[in-house]
Design an enzyme around this catalytic site. Sequence first.
Site, mmCIF file in Angstrom:
data_model
loop_
_atom_site.group_PDB
_atom_site.id
_atom_site.type_symbol
_atom_site.label_atom_id
_atom_site.label_comp_id
_atom_site.label_asym_id
_atom_site.label_seq_id
_atom_site.Cartn_x
_atom_site.Cartn_y
_atom_site.Cartn_z
ATOM 1 N N ARG A 172 -35.012 65.309 -47.149
ATOM 2 C CA ARG A 172 -34.943 65.164 -45.574
ATOM 3 C C ARG A 172 -34.146 63.860 -45.497
ATOM 4 O O ARG A 172 -34.539 63.134 -44.536
ATOM 5 C CB ARG A 172 -36.301 65.246 -44.879
ATOM 6 C CG ARG A 172 -37.112 66.624 -44.910
ATOM 7 C CD ARG A 172 -36.280 67.836 -44.287
ATOM 8 N NE ARG A 172 -37.203 68.888 -44.595
ATOM 9 C CZ ARG A 172 -36.559 69.862 -45.706
ATOM 10 N NH1 ARG A 172 -35.685 69.392 -46.584
ATOM 11 N NH2 ARG A 172 -37.497 70.656 -45.927
ATOM 12 N N SER A 222 -42.091 70.893 -38.529
ATOM 13 C CA SER A 222 -42.871 69.838 -39.378
ATOM 14 C C SER A 222 -42.674 68.458 -38.578
ATOM 15 O O SER A 222 -41.758 67.791 -38.518
ATOM 16 C CB SER A 222 -42.631 69.901 -40.820
ATOM 17 O OG SER A 222 -43.074 71.282 -41.223
ATOM 18 N N GLU A 292 -41.658 63.000 -40.140
ATOM 19 C CA GLU A 292 -40.459 63.590 -40.531
ATOM 20 C C GLU A 292 -39.495 63.536 -39.211
ATOM 21 O O GLU A 292 -38.290 63.449 -39.162
ATOM 22 C CB GLU A 292 -40.524 65.165 -40.796
ATOM 23 C CG GLU A 292 -39.208 65.535 -41.233
ATOM 24 C CD GLU A 292 -39.166 67.243 -41.805
ATOM 25 O OE1 GLU A 292 -40.237 67.412 -42.673
ATOM 26 O OE2 GLU A 292 -38.482 68.122 -41.405
HETATM 27 P P1 FAD Z 1 -31.498 66.714 -33.432
HETATM 28 O O1 FAD Z 1 -32.895 66.851 -33.389
HETATM 29 O O2 FAD Z 1 -30.664 66.743 -32.131
HETATM 30 O O3 FAD Z 1 -31.267 65.238 -34.169
HETATM 31 C C1 FAD Z 1 -31.772 64.667 -35.351
HETATM 32 C C2 FAD Z 1 -30.904 63.634 -35.940
HETATM 33 O O4 FAD Z 1 -29.757 63.858 -36.380
HETATM 34 C C3 FAD Z 1 -30.779 62.401 -34.861
HETATM 35 O O5 FAD Z 1 -31.085 61.101 -35.464
HETATM 36 C C4 FAD Z 1 -29.530 62.520 -34.409
HETATM 37 O O6 FAD Z 1 -28.825 61.554 -33.870
HETATM 38 C C5 FAD Z 1 -28.679 62.841 -35.649
HETATM 39 N N1 FAD Z 1 -27.519 63.876 -35.536
HETATM 40 C C6 FAD Z 1 -27.600 65.291 -35.068
HETATM 41 N N2 FAD Z 1 -26.419 65.613 -34.682
HETATM 42 C C7 FAD Z 1 -25.364 64.582 -35.379
HETATM 43 C C8 FAD Z 1 -24.238 64.457 -35.777
HETATM 44 N N3 FAD Z 1 -23.328 65.268 -35.523
HETATM 45 N N4 FAD Z 1 -23.701 63.447 -36.623
HETATM 46 C C9 FAD Z 1 -24.478 62.436 -36.798
HETATM 47 N N5 FAD Z 1 -25.863 62.457 -36.672
HETATM 48 C C10 FAD Z 1 -26.536 63.543 -36.163
HETATM 49 N N6 FAD Z 1 -36.247 71.237 -40.266
HETATM 50 C C11 FAD Z 1 -36.020 71.480 -41.693
HETATM 51 O O7 FAD Z 1 -35.386 70.773 -42.352
HETATM 52 N N7 FAD Z 1 -36.690 72.763 -42.258
HETATM 53 C C12 FAD Z 1 -37.330 73.659 -41.436
HETATM 54 O O8 FAD Z 1 -37.584 74.614 -41.949
HETATM 55 C C13 FAD Z 1 -37.332 73.311 -40.078
HETATM 56 N N8 FAD Z 1 -38.048 74.283 -39.340
HETATM 57 C C14 FAD Z 1 -38.155 74.074 -38.041
HETATM 58 C C15 FAD Z 1 -38.728 74.727 -37.229
HETATM 59 C C16 FAD Z 1 -38.898 74.601 -35.817
HETATM 60 C C17 FAD Z 1 -39.438 75.909 -34.690
HETATM 61 C C18 FAD Z 1 -38.221 73.478 -35.249
HETATM 62 C C19 FAD Z 1 -38.396 73.411 -33.819
HETATM 63 C C20 FAD Z 1 -37.604 72.730 -35.833
HETATM 64 C C21 FAD Z 1 -37.539 72.790 -37.479
HETATM 65 N N9 FAD Z 1 -36.957 71.864 -38.288
HETATM 66 C C22 FAD Z 1 -36.795 72.185 -39.664
HETATM 67 C C23 FAD Z 1 -36.430 70.521 -37.632
HETATM 68 C C24 FAD Z 1 -35.147 70.750 -37.219
HETATM 69 O O9 FAD Z 1 -34.608 71.806 -36.924
HETATM 70 C C25 FAD Z 1 -34.018 70.222 -38.305
HETATM 71 O O10 FAD Z 1 -34.222 68.731 -38.481
HETATM 72 C C26 FAD Z 1 -32.592 70.216 -37.662
HETATM 73 O O11 FAD Z 1 -31.595 69.896 -38.998
HETATM 74 C C27 FAD Z 1 -32.246 69.080 -36.827
HETATM 75 O O12 FAD Z 1 -31.084 69.669 -36.046
HETATM 76 P P2 FAD Z 1 -30.487 68.970 -34.483
HETATM 77 O O13 FAD Z 1 -29.341 69.507 -34.303
HETATM 78 O O14 FAD Z 1 -31.740 69.702 -33.786
HETATM 79 O O15 FAD Z 1 -30.567 67.571 -34.496
#
Ligand code: FAD
Length: 299
Positions: A172, A222, A292
Site C-alpha cells: 500500500r 480496510s 491505511e
Molecule cells: P482517493 O481515495 O480519491 O485518493 C487516495 C489518494 O490517492 C489520495 O491521497 C489522492 O490524492 C491520491 N490520488 C488519487 N488519484 C490520484 C492521481 N491521479 N494522481 C496522484 N494521486 C492521486 N484498497 C485496496 O488496496 N484493496 C482492496 O481490496 C480495497 N477494497 C476496498 C473496498 C471498499 C468497499 C472500499 C470503499 C475501498 C477499498 N479499498 C481497497 C480502498 C480504495 O478503493 C483504494 O485505496 C483505491 O486505490 C483508492 O482510489 P481512489 O481513486 O478512490 O483514491
Amino acid sequence: MQHELSFRDPETEVICNEALARHTTWKIGGPADYLLIPKTKAGLIEAIQTLTSQHVPWLILGKGSNLLVTDKGFRGAVIKLNRALDFIRIEGNMAHVGAAYSLIKLAALTSKHGLSGFEFAGGIPGTVGGAVYMNAGANGADISQIFQSAEVILESGEVGRMYADELQFAYRHSALQKKRAIVTEASFQLAYQDSDSIKKRFNQNKETRMRTQPLPLDCAGSVFRNPPNAYAAKLIEEAGLKGVRYGDAEVSSKHANFIMNMGHARAADVLNLIQHIQEKVHAQYQVQLVPEIIVVGEK
Ligand code: FAD
C-alpha cells in the site's frame, strides 16, 4: 476563502464551498474552498500552474474511496479528474488507462479481452490514479506486479513519465505518497490467458468480497494496514470491538477492519473510533495499528 481563482481554459469548472461528503465513499467530509474539474489535460496543467504560482494548497481526488476528509473540510483546491482522464486504450497485451478510469471497469474489461493481471481488482472501487498512488491490492496481488509506467504532471506543470523502479512500490505504498505529482495515465503489462480461467478467478475474488465485506454500505474499505505477520481485522475482532460505535460510525460486524457510516457519521466520530481501536488492540496485543486510509483537511 483567501484566493480568487480564475482560469484561461473555460473548460475548467470551478465550484466554491463544495461539500466533500458528496465525493467520498464514506459520505463524510466538510467543504473544500474550491472543487476544480478540468475537462482537458491542458486545463489540468493550467490549474496546477495557477495553484502553484498562487501558493494555494491542492489535493487530487479520485473516487474518494480511501479518504477521510475532516469535518472542517479542505482549505484550498481539490481537483477532481474524472472528465479529463476517463479513457482506456488496449494495444496488444498493454493497457494504457486514464487516471480517472474505474478500476472495477478496468478489471472487467481486461478479463473480457483475455488479458490477465487485474483479476484482484474486481471489487476495489477506486480510480486508476488512486490505485497507483496506493499500490492497491487484494488476494496476494497488487498494482506493482503489472505496472509499467505512468505519465505524471509535476507541480510546475511539467509533464513527465515515471517507471516502476522510481515508484518504489511496497505494501500500500508508492513514492507518489511523498512527491507532489499527479498521475494522468498509467500503462500496465498484462498476460494473454484463457478467457474462461481469468473470468473464473475474477468471479471468485468478487464472490469472496461480497461474502466477507459489508457492502454496499458507506465505508472506505480496510481502515488499518495489516501489521507484519498478522491481520488487522482478526486483532480487532479478537479484541471484541465488532459493533463498537462512536456517533454513527461503527466497526462492521461482518469485517472488523471496516468502519461503516451508519447514517450521519462525522469525521470526528471515525477518528475517535480509530483511536479507540488502536488503544484497545495495543493494550491487548502490544501491536500499534497504522491507518491505511488517508486523513486530509483542516484539523
Ligand atoms: P482517493 O481515495 O480519491 O485518493 C487516495 C489518494 O490517492 C489520495 O491521497 C489522492 O490524492 C491520491 N490520488 C488519487 N488519484 C490520484 C492521481 N491521479 N494522481 C496522484 N494521486 C492521486 N484498497 C485496496 O488496496 N484493496 C482492496 O481490496 C480495497 N477494497 C476496498 C473496498 C471498499 C468497499 C472500499 C470503499 C475501498 C477499498 N479499498 C481497497 C480502498 C480504495 O478503493 C483504494 O485505496 C483505491 O486505490 C483508492 O482510489 P481512489 O481513486 O478512490 O483514491
